[in-house]
Design an enzyme around this catalytic site. Structure first.
Site, PDB file in Angstrom:
ATOM      1  N   LYS A  75       0.850  -1.193   0.000  1.00 11.26           N
ATOM      2  CA  LYS A  75       0.000   0.000   0.000  1.00 11.26           C
ATOM      3  C   LYS A  75       0.885   1.242   0.000  1.00 11.26           C
ATOM      4  O   LYS A  75       1.954   1.246   0.646  1.00 11.26           O
ATOM      5  CB  LYS A  75      -0.878  -0.046   1.258  1.00 11.26           C
ATOM      6  CG  LYS A  75      -1.850   1.106   1.411  1.00 11.26           C
ATOM      7  CD  LYS A  75      -2.681   0.910   2.687  1.00 11.26           C
ATOM      8  CE  LYS A  75      -3.672   2.013   2.924  1.00 11.26           C
ATOM      9  NZ  LYS A  75      -4.443   1.825   4.175  1.00 11.26           N
ATOM     10  N   SER A 150      -9.341   1.887   3.489  1.00  9.43           N
ATOM     11  CA  SER A 150      -8.530   2.617   2.538  1.00  9.43           C
ATOM     12  C   SER A 150      -7.582   1.736   1.738  1.00  9.43           C
ATOM     13  O   SER A 150      -7.095   2.160   0.693  1.00  9.43           O
ATOM     14  CB  SER A 150      -7.717   3.686   3.280  1.00  9.43           C
ATOM     15  OG  SER A 150      -6.888   3.087   4.243  1.00  9.43           O
ATOM     16  N   SER A 174      -9.289  -0.533   7.686  1.00  8.53           N
ATOM     17  CA  SER A 174      -8.800  -0.412   6.308  1.00  8.53           C
ATOM     18  C   SER A 174      -8.189  -1.653   5.693  1.00  8.53           C
ATOM     19  O   SER A 174      -7.990  -1.700   4.484  1.00  8.53           O
ATOM     20  CB  SER A 174      -7.786   0.717   6.209  1.00  8.53           C
ATOM     21  OG  SER A 174      -8.472   1.919   6.027  1.00  8.53           O
TER      22      SER A 174
HETATM   23  N1  GLN Z   1     -12.515   4.192   7.024  1.00  9.73           N
HETATM   24  C1  GLN Z   1     -11.868   4.568   8.245  1.00  9.73           C
HETATM   25  C2  GLN Z   1     -11.443   5.999   8.173  1.00  9.73           C
HETATM   26  O1  GLN Z   1     -11.684   6.612   7.185  1.00  9.73           O
HETATM   27  C3  GLN Z   1     -10.707   3.639   8.505  1.00  9.73           C
HETATM   28  C4  GLN Z   1      -9.517   3.983   7.732  1.00  9.73           C
HETATM   29  C5  GLN Z   1      -8.335   3.141   8.059  1.00  9.73           C
HETATM   30  O2  GLN Z   1      -8.441   2.110   8.711  1.00  9.73           O
HETATM   31  N2  GLN Z   1      -7.181   3.611   7.639  1.00  9.73           N
HETATM   32  O3  GLN Z   1     -10.882   6.525   9.093  1.00  9.73           O
END
Ligand code: GLN
Length: 473
Positions: A75, A150, A174
């Protein structure tokens, strides 16, 4: 390439049926063929081919590491020396890592082959991979739908067979949420199990590095290699790392809890609910004890998460000032103007919103009302979860309240978007390990995920149970 697990594939390398070079070439052409999914921001074709030649030689000489031949995508939040790193953001345009993240270095040291960096929501903020400066990523099960976020691209890479495994990050879901949307395995270990050195920070007391794989065994193996003390990260746990990949499905009967509040919630998609109950019934049928657990604190999970993570993000992201990294505005009148313009032009809308929200909750007048209070609530949630986990071995739930939604469907509805993480943020608020496993598909053929949350640092138990679930579908 038919890939079942790394162990099986590695046997074919060892007995000469297949080579790492063939594997890399295979993936390079698959990546080329599926460019429309928008998964890879950069492909390290030459590096990967070179490393494959070296590893093939090592295999012949019997000197290869534990991950010899595993082709991995990372990532775009993990540093890899002399390679680009942008966290899906324009503000890091042109930035190259000066060092390699500890987690990634450990994979390389065991002869994994890094094939490229993968798209993601900007600074890992999002649940749909639509917040990237490089455009949205498509779900391979239905290209009109999001892959989750994400680490959306990292999940699609495994789903579409563009690499053996991906390494993502999980601050609130994420790794698990996109894994669920894409029908693959996503694993968030306990907080501080894996070093965060070289991981672009979003919310430091929540951030975890985690693998996305096609099966439980590969996830266990990757954890085993990435976990453990690191002199570059003083927060990392010094607890011994066990041989996580030494899995046993066993015939142990577990006591498993689920939250009434979760499965009765209005927003839960009926088919997701049905598949979850089907899983619960099959566990019951196999002799496990399943109990309903009250968790009235559930409604505080998302507010606690979003107050604390935005606060931490506003502080972490202050380093992007147009001076030290990446993007700098072309027309500034003075220093303050340069900071303002660089940040305004460099960050995308979601990131700006969160920086502002975080700055607000940390401001002198509101600090106690929001930040301090959320810290207290976090503690309560931790204590209560810990107590519940003395009564049950695991907590289960759907990973997400719905299957993958359509691209654009929730972009204007922040609350709906936040609700996509309702079941995943719990593990990050408390810091415990949790895993998303495939739990079949809905009638439209969209993958549905099933989440298992375990006790703090009880990765081995969680992995064994996940292995059992995988073998008893
Ligand atoms: N969707 C969550 C956020 O926007 C989790 C994101 C993540 O785990 N990096 O904060």
């Amino acid at each position: 390439m038919i890939y079942q697990s790394f162990k099986k594939y590695q046997e074919t390398l060892k007995n000469g049926e297949y080579t790492c070079t063939e594997a890399v070439n295979y993936f390079l052409s698959a990546i080329e063929q599926h460019q429309d999914l928008n998964v890879f921001l950069e492909v390290y074709a030459e590096d990967a081919k070179q490393k494959a030649i070296e590893v093939d030689q090592k295999i012949k000489n019997n000197t290869a590491g534990k991950l010899a031949g595993m082709v991995i995508g990372i990532k775009d939040v993990l540093a890899y020396q002399d390679h680009g790193l942008q966290a899906g953001s324009k503000i890091l345009n042109g930035f190259k890592s000066q060092f390699t993240a500890t987690a990634i270095q450990r994979l390389i040291d065991e002869d994994a082959i890094i094939i490229g960096r993968q798209n993601c929501d900007e600074f890992a903020m999002g649940s749909s991979n639509e917040n990237s400066a490089f455009g949205p990523v498509k779900n391979f099960a239905d290209k009109t739908r999001v892959p989750g976020g994400s680490s959306g691209a990292s999940a699609v890479a495994v789903q579409a067979g563009l690499c053996h495994a991906s390494i993502g990050s999980d601050t609130g879901g994420s790794v698990r949420q996109p894994a669920a949307f894409c029908g693959v395995v996503g694993f968030k270990p306990s907080y501080s199990r894996i070093s965060r050195w070289g991981l672009a920070a979003y919310a430091s007391s929540f951030d975890c590095v985690g693998p996305i794989t096609g099966n439980v065994e590969d996830a266990a193996l990757l954890l085993e290699i990435m976990a453990g003390p690191d002199e570059y990260d003083s927060t990392v746990s010094s607890r011994p790392v066990s041989d996580y990949s030494n899995l046993s499905a066993g015939d142990k009967k577990y006591k498993i809890g689920y939250f009434k509040e979760a499965l009765e919630s209005e927003g839960l998609d009926p088919e997701v609910k049905e598949l979850t109950f089907k899983k619960i019934e099959s566990l019951r049928g196999a002799g496990h004890e399943i109990v309903e657990v009250d968790f009235p604190l559930m409604k505080y999970l998302l507010p606690t998460y979003y107050i604390l993570t935005t606060a931490e993000a506003s502080s972490n992201l202050s380093r992007y000032d147009g001076i030290r990294y990446g993007y700098r505005t072309g027309n500034a009148s003075d220093l303050e103007n340069l900071y303002k313009k660089s940040r305004s032009e460099g960050f995308g809308p979601e990131v700006k919103k969160r920086i502002m929200l975080g700055t607000f909750v940390l401001s002198a007048d509101y600090y106690d009302a929001y930040y301090t209070k959320a810290q207290r609530v976090r503690k309560l949630i931790q204590q209560e979860t810990e107590r519940i986990l003395t009564e049950v071995d695991f907590l289960i739930s759907p990973t997400t309240p719905s299957p993958a939604f359509r691209i654009g469907e929730k972009s204007d509805d922040q609350l709906q978007m936040f609700l996509a993480d309702i079941f995943t943020v719990h593990a990050n608020v408390v810091g415990f390990p949790a895993m998303s496993l495939p739990n079949g598909k809905n009638k439209e053929g969209l993958p549905v995920g099933f989440q298992v949350l375990g006790g703090n640092f009880k990765e081995q138990d969680l992995l064994n149970f996940a292995f059992y679930l995988e073998n008893n579908k």
